[in-house]
Structures are given as structure tokens and as C-alpha cells.
Design an enzyme around this catalytic site. Structure first.
Site, PDB file in Angstrom:
ATOM      1  N   THR A 127       2.193  77.019  63.585  1.00  0.00           N
ATOM      2  CA  THR A 127       1.098  76.214  63.035  1.00  0.00           C
ATOM      3  C   THR A 127       0.493  75.421  64.179  1.00  0.00           C
ATOM      4  O   THR A 127       1.149  74.555  64.762  1.00  0.00           O
ATOM      5  CB  THR A 127       1.640  75.273  61.943  1.00  0.00           C
ATOM      6  OG1 THR A 127       2.298  76.081  60.978  1.00  0.00           O
ATOM      7  CG2 THR A 127       0.516  74.483  61.295  1.00  0.00           C
ATOM      8  N   LEU A 159       5.659  80.651  54.338  1.00  0.00           N
ATOM      9  CA  LEU A 159       7.017  80.804  53.805  1.00  0.00           C
ATOM     10  C   LEU A 159       7.602  79.472  53.379  1.00  0.00           C
ATOM     11  O   LEU A 159       7.460  78.481  54.086  1.00  0.00           O
ATOM     12  CB  LEU A 159       7.936  81.404  54.883  1.00  0.00           C
ATOM     13  CG  LEU A 159       7.451  82.665  55.584  1.00  0.00           C
ATOM     14  CD1 LEU A 159       8.373  83.002  56.749  1.00  0.00           C
ATOM     15  CD2 LEU A 159       7.388  83.810  54.592  1.00  0.00           C
ATOM     16  N   LEU A 256       3.349  69.727  40.644  1.00  0.00           N
ATOM     17  CA  LEU A 256       3.040  68.491  39.928  1.00  0.00           C
ATOM     18  C   LEU A 256       4.329  67.833  39.446  1.00  0.00           C
ATOM     19  O   LEU A 256       4.347  67.213  38.391  1.00  0.00           O
ATOM     20  CB  LEU A 256       2.118  68.769  38.737  1.00  0.00           C
ATOM     21  CG  LEU A 256       0.646  69.052  39.053  1.00  0.00           C
ATOM     22  CD1 LEU A 256      -0.163  69.218  37.772  1.00  0.00           C
ATOM     23  CD2 LEU A 256       0.020  67.941  39.904  1.00  0.00           C
ATOM     24  N   ALA A 258       6.671  64.924  39.831  1.00  0.00           N
ATOM     25  CA  ALA A 258       6.719  63.600  40.455  1.00  0.00           C
ATOM     26  C   ALA A 258       8.142  63.311  40.924  1.00  0.00           C
ATOM     27  O   ALA A 258       9.097  63.890  40.424  1.00  0.00           O
ATOM     28  CB  ALA A 258       6.271  62.549  39.449  1.00  0.00           C
ATOM     29  N   GLY A 259       8.263  62.454  41.908  1.00  0.00           N
ATOM     30  CA  GLY A 259       9.594  62.107  42.395  1.00  0.00           C
ATOM     31  C   GLY A 259       9.542  61.331  43.687  1.00  0.00           C
ATOM     32  O   GLY A 259       8.772  60.370  43.817  1.00  0.00           O
ATOM     33  N   GLY A 263       9.109  66.293  51.587  1.00  0.00           N
ATOM     34  CA  GLY A 263       9.792  66.195  52.880  1.00  0.00           C
ATOM     35  C   GLY A 263       9.744  67.545  53.552  1.00  0.00           C
ATOM     36  O   GLY A 263       8.856  68.354  53.267  1.00  0.00           O
ATOM     37  N   CYS A 266       7.416  71.014  57.169  1.00  0.00           N
ATOM     38  CA  CYS A 266       6.002  71.399  57.218  1.00  0.00           C
ATOM     39  C   CYS A 266       5.039  70.369  56.645  1.00  0.00           C
ATOM     40  O   CYS A 266       4.144  69.899  57.344  1.00  0.00           O
ATOM     41  CB  CYS A 266       5.797  72.716  56.477  1.00  0.00           C
ATOM     42  SG  CYS A 266       6.405  74.113  57.388  1.00  0.00           S
TER      43      CYS A 266
END
Ligand code: UDX
Length: 432
Positions: A127, A159, A256, A258-259, A263, A266
Site C-alpha cells: 500500500t 486481504l 456496522l 459498534a464496539g 485496529g 491496515c
């Protein structure tokens, strides 16, 4: 086809093993001799379901081999993948030094062997900031490689850790950013067995597609986390909201949940890199800044919830379920768990940790347990950080009996609040 994959990290190794499995002859190059020694013995240095077996199979079939000799790999191959890391610098900018270093080595190898005249396609899998294709091309030309003998292509990977092999074999789309039909055809041919939707773009668009894709996923997550924070203050339930809005085909239910936010290796890195890239081109991002801010806020708000509920923290014992940034991986990069442990410890809380990927391992400074019930014994609270499937199957009667307290902080909303309450726990999810 004869391929060389430079970099045997996550992306490189998955790419190399999968292309070998499709019948290509692959040389995987890395400068890390220790890593190559392990790989030659089929030991994959990270956990990815099915990858080790694929390496074993293709080593035996002699379709894949591992080498430190970049020059030889480049010389023998028609397609050369650059799959080295582009980590974040302190500023958030992507560190492209490894890509530059590899480009210089490819240039040296091609200049030396220009008599062989083979047309080489150099593919950027890493990337990289928009414009990197031009940078690599310039490095090769400046070092005497004729532009007639090579083309630089951008072919970003999408990936996911934990399902990388399936993602490789059944991609939603394959993006090939190329300046010439010749290069595009070579890479299309390589991917033909996958029978996938292939999109042909300019090199620069392909480079941006990768960032835009990850930034959009991150935006969805931060968006639903913002809704979750509103739900908590208004008495609504974010899961009900997400289920309903997700049925709108324009929105979709995926990403979608939530939490504790996103992390991994990427999403956080790519959002920051895109913010930086935009700033460098004279545009100050607005949405993305908030996406990032909210992602940080989400962990702090969760920790605040734990402190508030426990009142006195000193001397309390907490069991944290999950260490990896998401299930089916042992990756700790940008894992919320590490920040949570640190912040709890600062307040004098004793933290025990259980993670299925760390049953037989130790991590310096962490009190890791092999058995989930042993880890929960005597704790004042359970803090769930990663949504591993086995956490859904807990024997809650047993949990209640062995825990000292009855607090459950569910950072991934995997339990039903009402059920937990009926079982006698004081339950706190995110946005419910
Ligand atoms: C991601 C992209 O999905 C992939 O296409 C890209 O190539 C690399 O980055 P990965 O980092 O493996 O893959 O993880 P992913 O499954 O996308 O999850 C990213 C993070 O978002 C995790 O921390 C996960 O817990 C979080 N997440 C995901 C949520 O918080 N809510 C969701 O609804 C989905």
C-alpha cells in the site's frame, strides 16, 4: 508463469503461496535469513488459517521456493511483485523507504541482465501513496533500464487477516492499475483462473482505490460507533439500529458493528496515510480526521465506563477476554487490548488475559492464562475485547460462581443485555 515476490510478510507470503497453488513458479525473496530458514522448513512466522498447509503443499510440488537472492529472482521472472511493508511514520505518513530500496535493487538486477531483453512487469502490492508507480518507474529509468523492457503496475490487495486465502481466491474485485495494455494483459492472464471481476484503471487511481477502500470501511465503523454513543445517551440500541439501517441496500449491514473501533495493520495506518497524503496535496481532510478521532475516543470511553462502574480500582482484578485486534489472528498491531491493559494497570487494577491464540504463549508483561475459567476465577469484572467465537459459548452459571464480582464489559456487543441481566450480571455493552 514465472513470478518473483519480494517480501515474505503477510501480503507477500499469501500472494506467493496462492499464485504457486494456481500452478505458477514462484520465488519468494526476503533479506531476513532467519525468516527464510523457517519458511524453507514450512514454518510460517505468523498465524493465518490454511497458509502453512499451502506452503507445505507447494514446496513439495516445487512450485514455490524461498531465497535471499533478489537479483536471481528478478532475472528469472516475468512478473515481480513488490510486497514489502509501508509502516506509518510518527507523522502518520507512509514510510516508503523499503519500496524505494527494493526498486533500486530491481533496477540494478535488470540493468545487469538487460541482454536477456525479457519484458518485466513490476507490480506494486504494497500500500503506497499515490504517485509511487511513477517514482519506481523513474528509479528504473534513471538507473539505465530501458522503458521498453518493463512496466510498473499497481495491484492493491484487499486481504483480511484470518480469511486471506479465501479472499485471494474469491475476491470481490481485482484492481489492475496500468499505463499500457501490454502490462494489463500480463496481469489479467495471471488472475484468469480466479474468474473474478477485473477493473482496469490508471496506476494512480489503483493506488488511491486501496486507501479509499480502507478509509471507507473505517468510516463505516466510526459512523456506527458515533451512533452507538448517541444510543447510550438516548436509550436506543445500536444493534437494532444497525440491523435496520443495514437492510437499506445503499448502506449494507457489514462493518456496522459498534464496539472498540478498528485496529490491525491496515485500517488505522491507511486512514492516517490518506490524511497525510491529502495534506501534502493541499487538502485538509475533514471526515477522515473525525473518523480517526472517534476511533481513539471509543477506547477511552470504554475504559471510562469500567472505571466508573468499579468505583475504587486499586487492588481490583479484571479478566480481559481477547488480546488480538480481531478473531482468527494473533496480530497485536493497533490492538485495543494493549491500550486497555495499560490504562487499567495505571489505576492499580490487576489484569489477567485470556486469548485462544495465546494459550501456549507468553507476552512480556502480560499475565496470560491457558484456561478461560481459570482466568476468570476471583475477578471483579470480565472485559471482552475481541469477539472470538468461543466467548459466545461460555457457561455463564459457572462464570458467575467463580467470579468475585458480577460486572461484564462487552466491547464487541456479543452478548444479549437482557440475558446477561437475567443471569445476574451488571452488563455494559457499547451503545445498548
Ligand atoms: C482490513 C480490510 O478489510 C482489508 O480489505 C485490507 O486489505 C486490510 O485491512 P483486516 O485489517 O484484516 O482487513 O481486518 P478487518 O476484518 O477489516 O477488521 C478491521 C478492524 O475493524 C478490526 O479491528 C475489527 O474489529 C474492526 N471492525 C470491523 C469493527 O469494529 N466493526 C465492524 O463492523 C467490522
Amino acid at each position: 508463469m514465472k513470478l518473483c515476490v519480494i517480501g515474505t510478510g503477510y501480503v507477500g507470503l499469501v500472494t506467493g503461496a496462492c499464485f504457486a497453488n494456481l500452478g505458477n513458479e514462484v520465488i519468494c525473496v526476503d533479506k531476513d535469513r532467519g525468516r527464510l530458514r523457517s519458511l524453507k522448513k514450512s514454518v510460517v512466522p505468523f498465524y493465518e488459517p490454511g497458509l502453512e498447509a499451502l506452503v507445505v503443499k507447494n514446496l513439495a510440488a516445487k512450485r514455490i521456493r524461498f531465497s535471499t537472492d533478489l537479483e536471481d529472482g528478478v532475472r528469472r521472472s516475468e512478473v515481480i511483485f513488490i510486497a514489502v511493508g509501508t509502516p506509518s511514520k510518527e507523522s502518520g505518513e507512509a514510510d516508503i523507504s523499503s519500496v524505494i530500496e527494493v526498486a533500486k535493487k530491481i533496477a540494478a538486477a535488470l540493468r545487469k541482465h538487460s541482454s536477456r531483453k525479457g519484458f518485466k512487469v513490476i507490480v506494486n502490492k504494497s500500500t503506497v501513496p499515490v504517485g509511487m508507480g511513477d517514482v519506481v518507474t523513474k528509479i528504473l529509468i534513471e538507473r539505465g533500464v530501458s522503458p521498453k523492457n518493463f512496466a510498473v503496475v499497481s495491484n492493491p490487495e484487499f486481504l483480511r487477516e484470518g480469511s486471506a486465502l479465501a479472499d485471494f481466491m474469491h475476491p470481490d474485485r481485482i484492481v489492475i492499475g496500468a499505463a499500457t495494455g501490454r502490462a494489463f494483459n500480463v496481469i489479467t492472464e495471471l488472475y484468469r483462473p480466479l474468474n473474478a471481476h477485473i477493473i482496469f484503471t490508471s496506476v494512480k487511481s489503483a493506488e488511491l482505490i486501496k486507501y479509499a477502500s480502507n478509509a471507507f470501511l473505517a468510516t463505516k465503523i466510526s459512523f456506527i460507533n458515533e451512533i452507538a454513543n448517541i444510543c447510550e445517551r438516548t436509550g436506543s440500541d445500536v444493534v437494532e439500529v444497525a440491523d435496520a439501517i443495514g437492510l437499506d441496500k445503499r448502506i449494507g449491514r457489514k462493518f456496522l458493528n459498534a464496539g472498540l473501533g478498528y485496529g490491525g495493520s491496515c485500517l488505522p495506518k491507511d486512514v492516517m496515510a490518506l490524511i497525510h497524503l491529502a495534506a501534502e496535496s493541499g487538502y485538509e481532510t475533514m471526515v477522515l480526521n473525525s473518523v480517526n478521532d472517534l476511533n481513539q475516543y471509543q477506547i477511552e470511553a470504554f475504559i471510562g465506563k469500567i472505571f466508573k462502574a468499579l468505583k475504587k480500582t486499586k487492588g481490583k482484578q479484571i479478566t480481559m477476554l481477547g488480546l488480538s485486534f480481531k478473531p482468527e489472528t494473533d496480530d497485536l498491531r493497533e490492538a485495543p487490548s494493549l491500550k486497555i491493559v495499560e490504562r487499567l494497570r495505571e489505576k492499580g487494577v490487576k489484569v489477567r488475559v485470556y486469548d485462544p491464540a495465546y494459550k501456549n504463549r507468553s507476552v512480556p508483561g502480560l499475565d496470560l492464562y491457558r484456561d478461560i475459567y481459570a482466568a476468570l476465577k476471583g475477578s471483579d469484572a470480565m472485559v471482552l475485547v475481541t469477539d472470538w467465537p468461543e466467548f459466545r459459548e461460555l457457561d455463564f452459571e459457572r462464570v458467575k460462581n467463580i467470579m468475585k464480582g458480577n460486572h461484564i464489559f462487552d466491547g464487541r456487543n456479543i452478548y444479549e443485555p437482557k440475558r446477561m441481566k437475567d443471569l445476574g450480571f451488571i452488563y455494559a455493552g457499547v451503545g445498548r
